[in-house]
Write a protein that holds these residues in place. Structure first.
Motif, PDB file in Angstrom:
ATOM      1  N   TYR A   1       7.163   5.185   9.190  1.00 23.95           N
ATOM      2  CA  TYR A   1       6.785   4.201   8.166  1.00 23.95           C
ATOM      3  C   TYR A   1       7.707   4.624   6.962  1.00 23.95           C
ATOM      4  O   TYR A   1       7.813   5.750   6.335  1.00 23.95           O
ATOM      5  N   ALA A   2       8.023   3.828   6.060  1.00 22.51           N
ATOM      6  CA  ALA A   2       9.036   3.967   4.965  1.00 22.51           C
ATOM      7  C   ALA A   2       8.335   2.978   3.895  1.00 22.51           C
ATOM      8  O   ALA A   2       8.397   1.675   3.997  1.00 22.51           O
ATOM      9  N   ALA A   3       7.818   3.793   2.505  1.00 23.87           N
ATOM     10  CA  ALA A   3       7.354   2.774   1.759  1.00 23.87           C
ATOM     11  C   ALA A   3       8.474   3.023   0.654  1.00 23.87           C
ATOM     12  O   ALA A   3       8.533   4.051  -0.147  1.00 23.87           O
ATOM     13  N   GLU A   4       8.871   1.845  -0.104  1.00 25.59           N
ATOM     14  CA  GLU A   4       9.956   1.889  -1.124  1.00 25.59           C
ATOM     15  C   GLU A   4       9.171   1.908  -2.451  1.00 25.59           C
ATOM     16  O   GLU A   4       7.985   1.602  -2.432  1.00 25.59           O
ATOM     17  N   SER A   5      10.123   2.354  -3.354  1.00 24.66           N
ATOM     18  CA  SER A   5       9.719   2.285  -4.787  1.00 24.66           C
ATOM     19  C   SER A   5      10.854   1.964  -5.672  1.00 24.66           C
ATOM     20  O   SER A   5      11.754   1.897  -5.324  1.00 24.66           O
ATOM     21  N   GLY A   6      10.468   1.719  -6.997  1.00 31.16           N
ATOM     22  CA  GLY A   6      11.262   1.866  -8.100  1.00 31.16           C
ATOM     23  C   GLY A   6      11.996   0.571  -8.153  1.00 31.16           C
ATOM     24  O   GLY A   6      12.949   0.265  -8.794  1.00 31.16           O
ATOM     25  N   ARG A   7      11.685  -0.800  -7.607  1.00 28.18           N
ATOM     26  CA  ARG A   7      12.494  -2.106  -7.706  1.00 28.18           C
ATOM     27  C   ARG A   7      11.469  -3.245  -7.654  1.00 28.18           C
ATOM     28  O   ARG A   7      10.296  -2.929  -7.092  1.00 28.18           O
TER      29      ARG A   7
ATOM     30  N   TYR B   1      -1.726   3.147   3.485  1.00 28.34           N
ATOM     31  CA  TYR B   1      -1.772   2.943   2.196  1.00 28.34           C
ATOM     32  C   TYR B   1      -0.480   3.125   1.420  1.00 28.34           C
ATOM     33  O   TYR B   1       0.284   3.974   1.492  1.00 28.34           O
ATOM     34  N   PHE B   2      -0.205   1.882   0.575  1.00 30.06           N
ATOM     35  CA  PHE B   2       0.976   1.692  -0.039  1.00 30.06           C
ATOM     36  C   PHE B   2       0.821   0.958  -1.336  1.00 30.06           C
ATOM     37  O   PHE B   2       0.073  -0.336  -1.278  1.00 30.06           O
ATOM     38  N   ALA B   3       1.539   1.200  -2.460  1.00 33.87           N
ATOM     39  CA  ALA B   3       1.362   0.387  -3.735  1.00 33.87           C
ATOM     40  C   ALA B   3      -0.087   0.107  -3.981  1.00 33.87           C
ATOM     41  O   ALA B   3      -0.470  -0.925  -4.561  1.00 33.87           O
ATOM     42  N   GLY B   4      -0.960   1.205  -3.734  1.00 34.64           N
ATOM     43  CA  GLY B   4      -2.550   1.229  -4.122  1.00 34.64           C
ATOM     44  C   GLY B   4      -3.021   0.246  -3.304  1.00 34.64           C
ATOM     45  O   GLY B   4      -4.385  -0.204  -3.430  1.00 34.64           O
ATOM     46  N   LYS B   5      -2.310  -0.229  -2.105  1.00 37.20           N
ATOM     47  CA  LYS B   5      -2.827  -1.334  -1.245  1.00 37.20           C
ATOM     48  C   LYS B   5      -3.297  -0.704   0.053  1.00 37.20           C
ATOM     49  O   LYS B   5      -2.496   0.357   0.528  1.00 37.20           O
ATOM     50  N   LYS B   6      -4.221  -1.300   0.966  1.00 35.28           N
ATOM     51  CA  LYS B   6      -4.969  -0.805   2.153  1.00 35.28           C
ATOM     52  C   LYS B   6      -4.166  -1.992   3.279  1.00 35.28           C
ATOM     53  O   LYS B   6      -4.673  -3.314   2.976  1.00 35.28           O
ATOM     54  N   TYR B   7      -3.509  -1.346   4.414  1.00 39.33           N
ATOM     55  CA  TYR B   7      -2.844  -2.242   5.231  1.00 39.33           C
ATOM     56  C   TYR B   7      -3.329  -1.807   6.624  1.00 39.33           C
ATOM     57  O   TYR B   7      -3.602  -0.592   6.788  1.00 39.33           O
TER      58      TYR B   7
ATOM     59  N   SER C   1      -5.985  -1.139  -6.586  1.00 36.41           N
ATOM     60  CA  SER C   1      -5.445  -1.327  -7.985  1.00 36.41           C
ATOM     61  C   SER C   1      -5.358   0.162  -8.709  1.00 36.41           C
ATOM     62  O   SER C   1      -5.635   0.180 -10.079  1.00 36.41           O
ATOM     63  N   GLU C   2      -4.893   1.089  -8.058  1.00 34.10           N
ATOM     64  CA  GLU C   2      -4.881   2.499  -8.596  1.00 34.10           C
ATOM     65  C   GLU C   2      -3.687   2.933  -7.731  1.00 34.10           C
ATOM     66  O   GLU C   2      -3.517   2.659  -6.686  1.00 34.10           O
ATOM     67  N   GLU C   3      -2.985   3.848  -8.407  1.00 36.44           N
ATOM     68  CA  GLU C   3      -2.072   4.719  -7.584  1.00 36.44           C
ATOM     69  C   GLU C   3      -2.734   5.722  -6.801  1.00 36.44           C
ATOM     70  O   GLU C   3      -3.480   6.570  -7.216  1.00 36.44           O
ATOM     71  N   LEU C   4      -2.461   5.759  -5.677  1.00 35.81           N
ATOM     72  CA  LEU C   4      -2.911   6.694  -4.375  1.00 35.81           C
ATOM     73  C   LEU C   4      -2.177   7.757  -4.318  1.00 35.81           C
ATOM     74  O   LEU C   4      -1.011   7.647  -4.115  1.00 35.81           O
ATOM     75  N   ILE C   5      -2.768   9.155  -4.422  1.00 35.98           N
ATOM     76  CA  ILE C   5      -2.083  10.322  -4.560  1.00 35.98           C
ATOM     77  C   ILE C   5      -2.231  10.879  -3.117  1.00 35.98           C
ATOM     78  O   ILE C   5      -1.238  11.541  -2.508  1.00 35.98           O
ATOM     79  N   MET C   6      -3.246  11.119  -2.413  1.00 37.99           N
ATOM     80  CA  MET C   6      -3.674  11.729  -1.315  1.00 37.99           C
ATOM     81  C   MET C   6      -4.831  10.944  -0.536  1.00 37.99           C
ATOM     82  O   MET C   6      -5.578  10.335  -1.007  1.00 37.99           O
ATOM     83  N   ILE C   7      -4.780  11.365   0.851  1.00 36.01           N
ATOM     84  CA  ILE C   7      -5.712  10.865   1.657  1.00 36.01           C
ATOM     85  C   ILE C   7      -6.292  12.145   2.454  1.00 36.01           C
ATOM     86  O   ILE C   7      -5.667  13.143   2.660  1.00 36.01           O
ATOM     87  N   SER C   8      -7.635  12.074   2.623  1.00 40.30           N
ATOM     88  CA  SER C   8      -8.140  13.193   3.365  1.00 40.30           C
ATOM     89  C   SER C   8      -7.748  13.077   4.949  1.00 40.30           C
ATOM     90  O   SER C   8      -7.461  12.265   5.601  1.00 40.30           O
ATOM     91  N   PRO C   9      -7.807  14.329   5.680  1.00 39.36           N
ATOM     92  CA  PRO C   9      -7.314  14.541   7.099  1.00 39.36           C
ATOM     93  C   PRO C   9      -8.354  13.520   8.032  1.00 39.36           C
ATOM     94  O   PRO C   9      -7.500  12.927   8.891  1.00 39.36           O
ATOM     95  N   ASP C  10      -9.571  13.227   7.563  1.00 42.39           N
ATOM     96  CA  ASP C  10     -10.129  12.293   8.530  1.00 42.39           C
ATOM     97  C   ASP C  10     -10.072  10.800   8.169  1.00 42.39           C
ATOM     98  O   ASP C  10     -10.594   9.858   8.675  1.00 42.39           O
ATOM     99  N   GLY C  11      -9.029  10.590   7.206  1.00 46.82           N
ATOM    100  CA  GLY C  11      -8.934   9.163   6.742  1.00 46.82           C
ATOM    101  C   GLY C  11     -10.102   8.512   5.998  1.00 46.82           C
ATOM    102  O   GLY C  11      -9.995   7.319   5.697  1.00 46.82           O
TER     103      GLY C  11
END
Length: 280
Positions: free
Chosen positions: A150-156, A198-204, A216-226
Motif C-alpha cells: 500500500y502506498a499513501a501519497e502526500s503533498g499535493r 488508515y490514510f489522510a485521517g480516514k478509515k478504509y 478528521s485528525e492526522e493519525l500518527i500510529m496504530i496499536s499492534p492489535d488494530g
C-alpha cells in the motif's frame, strides 16, 4: 548522555528486548534507551541522514534508511553494533522503508515527487523488483501476506491511497481510493490481520479501499492489535471512532509496546520521554 541532547525522527519499541530505539537524523544516530529507566545507554552512528527504520523479519536486525546516501544499513540489536561496510548499496537515496516479514523483503521509496518502489532481499540486499514513478511522495506498508504493498501519497491536491500487486515480479497498481485527498502528512497505518487501513485521517476497508469513516485528525500510529489509533495528542477507538483519552504531551514521536499496554511519547522541544498506560 541525556535524552535532551537528541531530536528524534522516529521511535520503536523492541518486542524482544528491554529497549526503545530513537532515530536521531541530525546526529546520524540510533539511540538505545533503557525501557525501564528511560535513559539512553548507547548510541551508534548508522549512516548519513537516517530518516526511517524498521525491524527485519527476525527482529534482531534494525534496517536503517539513509537519505543522505544510497545505503540501507543493518544494526545488530543482539550485539548492539553496526558494520557500516555491510550496508546494502541501493539504486537511489532511500527515504522510507517497509519490511515484508513473511518473505523477508524490504521496500523503499525516495523523498521527492513521483517515486519508484524498489524491493530488495533483506538478507543479501539484492534488488528483486522495481517500478518507477508509481506514487507521489508516498509512505508504504506491506499487507500481511507480502503480496500487496500500500502506498499513501502526500503533498499535493490529488493524493491517493494506492494498492500494488507484486505477484508478477513488477509492482502493478490494481486499485486506488476513489476520492483524492489533500494531505501533507506522509503516513499510512495498517496492522497485519486487521481488515482496515488508515490514510489522510480516514478509515478504509483493505479489500477495495471502500471509505468507512473520517477521524478528521492526522493519525500518527496504530496499536499492534488494530484497536486504537493515535494522533499527536489523542487516542481513538478504531471501532467506535470515539476519542478515549489524551496523551501526556503534544508530539508526533510515538511508540507502543507489542502488548498494546504502554505508549511512549517523546517531546523534541524539551527532550522529555513520557509513558502512557493504556488501561489506566
Amino acid at each position: 548522555g541525556s535524552l535532551s541532547q537528541h531530536r528524534f525522527t522516529k521511535m520503536l519499541v523492541d518486542p524482544q528486548r528491554d529497549y526503545i530505539y530513537g532515530l536521531d537524523t541530525q546526529k546520524n544516530q540510533l539511540v538505545f534507551i533503557d525501557k525501564n529507566r528511560l535513559i539512553p545507554v548507547k548510541s551508534l552512528v548508522v549512516g548519513s541522514m537516517p530518516t526511517d527504520m524498521e525491524f527485519d523479519a527476525s527482529g534482531n536486525i534494525m534496517l536503517i534508511a539513509n537519505f543522505g546516501s544510497t545505503l540501507i544499513n543493518r544494526v545488530d540489536l543482539v550485539e548492539q553494533k553496526i558494520d557500516l561496510k555491510q550496508g546494502f548499496r541501493v539504486a537511489v537515496n532511500p527515504f522510507i522503508i517497509a519490511v515484508d516479514k513473511t518473505n523477508n523483503r524490504v521496500a523503499f521509496v525516495t523523498q521527492d515527487e513521483m517515486s519508484p518502489i524498489i524491493i530488495i532481499d533483506a538478507e543479501s540486499g539484492f534488488e528483486i523488483m522495481r517500478a518507477d514513478d508509481l506514487a507521489y511522495q508516498p509512505d508504504i506498508v506491506f499487507d500481511s501476506s507480502g503480496r500487496y504493498i500500500y502506498a499513501a501519497e502526500s503533498g499535493r491536491d490529488e493524493s491517493y491511497l494506492r494498492c500494488f500487486d507484486l505477484i508478477s515480479g513488477i509492482p502493478e497498481e490494481i486499485f486506488h481510493s476513489i476520492d483524492p485527498s489533500y494531505y501533507p502528512a506522509r503516513k499510512v497505518l495498517y496492522t497485519p490481520n486487521h481488515h482496515y487501513i488508515y490514510f489522510a485521517g480516514k478509515k478504509y476497508d483493505t479489500e477495495f479501499f471502500d471509505f468507512i469513516d473520517d477521524f478528521s485528525e492526522e493519525l500518527i500510529m496504530i496499536s499492534p492489535d488494530g484497536n486504537l489509533v493515535f494522533t499527536h495528542r489523542q487516542i481513538f477507538d478504531t471501532t467506535t471512532m470515539n476519542d478515549i483519552g489524551g496523551l501526556p504531551t503534544d508530539s508526533p514521536i510515538l511508540a507502543i509496546d507489542r502488548n498494546n499496554e504502554i505508549v511512549y511519547q517523546f517531546a523534541n522541544n524539551t527532550g522529555s520521554l513520557f509513558i502512557y498506560l493504556i488501561n489506566n
